[in-house]
Design a protein around this motif. Structure first.
Motif, PDB file in Angstrom:
ATOM      1  N   ILE A  34       0.826  -1.206   0.000  1.00 49.68           N
ATOM      2  CA  ILE A  34       0.000   0.000   0.000  1.00 49.68           C
ATOM      3  C   ILE A  34       0.863   1.261   0.000  1.00 49.68           C
ATOM      4  O   ILE A  34       0.577   2.216  -0.719  1.00 49.68           O
ATOM      5  N   LEU A  35       1.926   1.278   0.792  1.00 48.43           N
ATOM      6  CA  LEU A  35       2.788   2.456   0.887  1.00 48.43           C
ATOM      7  C   LEU A  35       3.401   2.861  -0.444  1.00 48.43           C
ATOM      8  O   LEU A  35       3.599   4.046  -0.712  1.00 48.43           O
ATOM      9  N   PHE A  36       3.730   1.864  -1.266  1.00 50.29           N
ATOM     10  CA  PHE A  36       4.491   2.138  -2.488  1.00 50.29           C
ATOM     11  C   PHE A  36       3.682   1.952  -3.758  1.00 50.29           C
ATOM     12  O   PHE A  36       4.232   1.708  -4.831  1.00 50.29           O
ATOM     13  N   SER A  37       2.343   2.085  -3.630  1.00 47.91           N
ATOM     14  CA  SER A  37       1.481   2.039  -4.802  1.00 47.91           C
ATOM     15  C   SER A  37       0.395   3.109  -4.652  1.00 47.91           C
ATOM     16  O   SER A  37       0.156   3.624  -3.560  1.00 47.91           O
ATOM     17  N   GLN A  38      -0.213   3.447  -5.756  1.00 50.14           N
ATOM     18  CA  GLN A  38      -1.286   4.445  -5.729  1.00 50.14           C
ATOM     19  C   GLN A  38      -2.537   3.809  -5.141  1.00 50.14           C
ATOM     20  O   GLN A  38      -2.731   2.619  -5.291  1.00 50.14           O
ATOM     21  N   PRO A  39      -3.376   4.517  -4.421  1.00 53.99           N
ATOM     22  CA  PRO A  39      -3.376   5.966  -4.229  1.00 53.99           C
ATOM     23  C   PRO A  39      -2.545   6.455  -3.039  1.00 53.99           C
ATOM     24  O   PRO A  39      -2.318   7.655  -2.930  1.00 53.99           O
ATOM     25  N   VAL A  40      -2.057   5.570  -2.169  1.00 52.44           N
ATOM     26  CA  VAL A  40      -1.303   6.030  -0.995  1.00 52.44           C
ATOM     27  C   VAL A  40      -0.011   6.729  -1.411  1.00 52.44           C
ATOM     28  O   VAL A  40       0.364   7.747  -0.826  1.00 52.44           O
ATOM     29  N   LEU A  41       0.643   6.238  -2.435  1.00 59.22           N
ATOM     30  CA  LEU A  41       1.862   6.886  -2.915  1.00 59.22           C
ATOM     31  C   LEU A  41       1.589   8.343  -3.271  1.00 59.22           C
ATOM     32  O   LEU A  41       2.408   9.224  -3.021  1.00 59.22           O
ATOM     33  N   GLY A  42       0.414   8.605  -3.794  1.00 61.21           N
ATOM     34  CA  GLY A  42       0.029   9.974  -4.118  1.00 61.21           C
ATOM     35  C   GLY A  42      -0.120  10.849  -2.894  1.00 61.21           C
ATOM     36  O   GLY A  42       0.049  12.063  -2.967  1.00 61.21           O
ATOM     37  N   ALA A  43      -0.421  10.246  -1.754  1.00 60.02           N
ATOM     38  CA  ALA A  43      -0.589  11.012  -0.514  1.00 60.02           C
ATOM     39  C   ALA A  43       0.745  11.480   0.047  1.00 60.02           C
ATOM     40  O   ALA A  43       0.826  12.528   0.680  1.00 60.02           O
ATOM     41  N   TRP A  44       1.822  10.720  -0.185  1.00 61.87           N
ATOM     42  CA  TRP A  44       3.104  11.130   0.407  1.00 61.87           C
ATOM     43  C   TRP A  44       4.162  11.533  -0.616  1.00 61.87           C
ATOM     44  O   TRP A  44       5.138  12.191  -0.272  1.00 61.87           O
ATOM     45  N   LEU A  45       3.958  11.200  -1.882  1.00 63.10           N
ATOM     46  CA  LEU A  45       4.912  11.600  -2.908  1.00 63.10           C
ATOM     47  C   LEU A  45       4.151  12.397  -3.958  1.00 63.10           C
ATOM     48  O   LEU A  45       4.056  13.594  -3.862  1.00 63.10           O
ATOM     49  N   ASP A  46       3.609  11.734  -4.964  1.00 63.32           N
ATOM     50  CA  ASP A  46       2.634  12.356  -5.861  1.00 63.32           C
ATOM     51  C   ASP A  46       1.962  11.292  -6.712  1.00 63.32           C
ATOM     52  O   ASP A  46       2.359  10.127  -6.703  1.00 63.32           O
ATOM     53  N   ASN A  47       0.921  11.709  -7.417  1.00 66.16           N
ATOM     54  CA  ASN A  47       0.098  10.769  -8.184  1.00 66.16           C
ATOM     55  C   ASN A  47       0.776  10.236  -9.433  1.00 66.16           C
ATOM     56  O   ASN A  47       0.270   9.307 -10.062  1.00 66.16           O
ATOM     57  N   LYS A  48       1.912  10.813  -9.823  1.00 63.41           N
ATOM     58  CA  LYS A  48       2.612  10.377 -11.033  1.00 63.41           C
ATOM     59  C   LYS A  48       3.788   9.458 -10.734  1.00 63.41           C
ATOM     60  O   LYS A  48       4.401   8.929 -11.641  1.00 63.41           O
ATOM     61  N   ALA A  49       4.096   9.288  -9.462  1.00 64.75           N
ATOM     62  CA  ALA A  49       5.272   8.506  -9.076  1.00 64.75           C
ATOM     63  C   ALA A  49       5.108   7.040  -9.463  1.00 64.75           C
ATOM     64  O   ALA A  49       4.157   6.391  -9.068  1.00 64.75           O
ATOM     65  N   LEU A  50       6.039   6.566 -10.253  1.00 65.80           N
ATOM     66  CA  LEU A  50       6.117   5.158 -10.630  1.00 65.80           C
ATOM     67  C   LEU A  50       7.585   4.759 -10.585  1.00 65.80           C
ATOM     68  O   LEU A  50       8.315   4.971 -11.534  1.00 65.80           O
ATOM     69  N   LEU A  51       8.027   4.246  -9.458  1.00 64.07           N
ATOM     70  CA  LEU A  51       9.399   3.784  -9.368  1.00 64.07           C
ATOM     71  C   LEU A  51       9.442   2.504  -8.559  1.00 64.07           C
ATOM     72  O   LEU A  51       8.486   2.145  -7.877  1.00 64.07           O
ATOM     73  N   THR A  52      10.542   1.817  -8.641  1.00 63.59           N
ATOM     74  CA  THR A  52      10.658   0.502  -8.010  1.00 63.59           C
ATOM     75  C   THR A  52      11.098   0.585  -6.555  1.00 63.59           C
ATOM     76  O   THR A  52      11.058  -0.409  -5.852  1.00 63.59           O
ATOM     77  N   PHE A  53      11.530   1.756  -6.123  1.00 63.75           N
ATOM     78  CA  PHE A  53      12.013   1.962  -4.750  1.00 63.75           C
ATOM     79  C   PHE A  53      13.150   1.010  -4.414  1.00 63.75           C
ATOM     80  O   PHE A  53      13.116   0.286  -3.441  1.00 63.75           O
ATOM     81  N   GLN A  54      14.164   1.064  -5.266  1.00 61.47           N
ATOM     82  CA  GLN A  54      15.396   0.324  -5.050  1.00 61.47           C
ATOM     83  C   GLN A  54      16.518   1.329  -4.787  1.00 61.47           C
ATOM     84  O   GLN A  54      16.444   2.476  -5.230  1.00 61.47           O
ATOM     85  N   PRO A  55      17.565   0.925  -4.069  1.00 56.13           N
ATOM     86  CA  PRO A  55      18.661   1.854  -3.795  1.00 56.13           C
ATOM     87  C   PRO A  55      19.162   2.523  -5.077  1.00 56.13           C
ATOM     88  O   PRO A  55      19.353   1.871  -6.103  1.00 56.13           O
ATOM     89  N   GLY A  56      19.308   3.835  -5.008  1.00 52.41           N
ATOM     90  CA  GLY A  56      19.762   4.621  -6.149  1.00 52.41           C
ATOM     91  C   GLY A  56      18.630   5.248  -6.943  1.00 52.41           C
ATOM     92  O   GLY A  56      18.857   6.194  -7.698  1.00 52.41           O
ATOM     93  N   ASP A  57      17.392   4.742  -6.793  1.00 51.75           N
ATOM     94  CA  ASP A  57      16.254   5.347  -7.487  1.00 51.75           C
ATOM     95  C   ASP A  57      16.091   6.794  -7.029  1.00 51.75           C
ATOM     96  O   ASP A  57      16.118   7.082  -5.834  1.00 51.75           O
ATOM     97  N   THR A  58      15.922   7.691  -7.989  1.00 60.91           N
ATOM     98  CA  THR A  58      15.713   9.108  -7.706  1.00 60.91           C
ATOM     99  C   THR A  58      14.448   9.554  -8.409  1.00 60.91           C
ATOM    100  O   THR A  58      14.162   9.114  -9.520  1.00 60.91           O
ATOM    101  N   TYR A  59      13.695  10.412  -7.728  1.00 56.32           N
ATOM    102  CA  TYR A  59      12.448  10.905  -8.294  1.00 56.32           C
ATOM    103  C   TYR A  59      12.227  12.322  -7.804  1.00 56.32           C
ATOM    104  O   TYR A  59      12.491  12.629  -6.641  1.00 56.32           O
ATOM    105  N   THR A  60      11.736  13.190  -8.690  1.00 52.30           N
ATOM    106  CA  THR A  60      11.360  14.540  -8.312  1.00 52.30           C
ATOM    107  C   THR A  60       9.863  14.694  -8.520  1.00 52.30           C
ATOM    108  O   THR A  60       9.352  14.433  -9.618  1.00 52.30           O
ATOM    109  N   THR A  61       9.170  15.089  -7.462  1.00 50.50           N
ATOM    110  CA  THR A  61       7.712  15.224  -7.506  1.00 50.50           C
ATOM    111  C   THR A  61       7.311  16.467  -8.285  1.00 50.50           C
ATOM    112  O   THR A  61       8.136  17.350  -8.555  1.00 50.50           O
ATOM    113  N   THR A  62       6.027  16.547  -8.593  1.00 46.83           N
ATOM    114  CA  THR A  62       5.513  17.734  -9.272  1.00 46.83           C
ATOM    115  C   THR A  62       5.657  18.973  -8.391  1.00 46.83           C
ATOM    116  O   THR A  62       5.734  20.082  -8.892  1.00 46.83           O
TER     117      THR A  62
END
Length: 142
Positions: A34-62
């Motif tokens: 739940i933490l790493f999938s939508q819609p909860v991911l949208g609550a703490w990161l953003d609704n467009k976030a699609l990453l694997t959450f592995q070491p080194g993954d980088t993401y910039t929110t809207t």
């Protein structure tokens, strides 16, 4: 840990920090998913976030928050660097999934915050995320 002369949330080892947690009627695996999938991911990161959450993954929110995953222990803990747009300070976010009998506690611990104001802002932010997780999980069980 604070000393008698320090402000609440200001530690000698992690600077300004805050933590919030709540227990849910979920298994640890369900909580992790739940933490790493939508819609909860949208609550703490953003609704467009699609990453694997592995070491080194980088993401910039809207909103301009940049995260970089630093370590992952599946279904237990993930750590990441967290940087707000326009800030030079990088904080550390730790999300834990903690078994609690037939339930699971989700914990957000945010350290190396810039000051007491950012500490309070992030405490409100993570409390809101826990409220959203509750709303989402309640709606899925009804």
């Amino acid at each position: 840990m604070t000393t008698p002369n320090s402000a609440v949330g200001n530690t000698s080892s992690q600077g300004w920090e805050t933590g919030v947690r709540r227990t849910f009627s979920l298994t640890p695996a369900q909580a992790w998913t739940i933490l790493f999938s939508q819609p909860v991911l949208g609550a703490w990161l953003d609704n467009k976030a699609l990453l694997t959450f592995q070491p080194g993954d980088t993401y910039t929110t809207t909103a301009g928050i940049t995260i970089t995953v630093t370590s992952v222990t599946e279904v237990k803990v993930i750590r990441m660097k967290w940087q707000h747009k326009g800030q030079t300070n990088t904080s550390t976010l730790q999300i834990r999934v903690i078994p609690a009998k037939e339930k699971t506690t989700i914990s957000f611990h945010h350290e190396w915050l810039a000051n007491s104001q950012e500490r309070e802002e992030m405490k409100i932010y993570w409390s809101h995320v826990l409220d959203e997780i509750k709303k989402i999980t309640d709606s899925q069980t009804h």
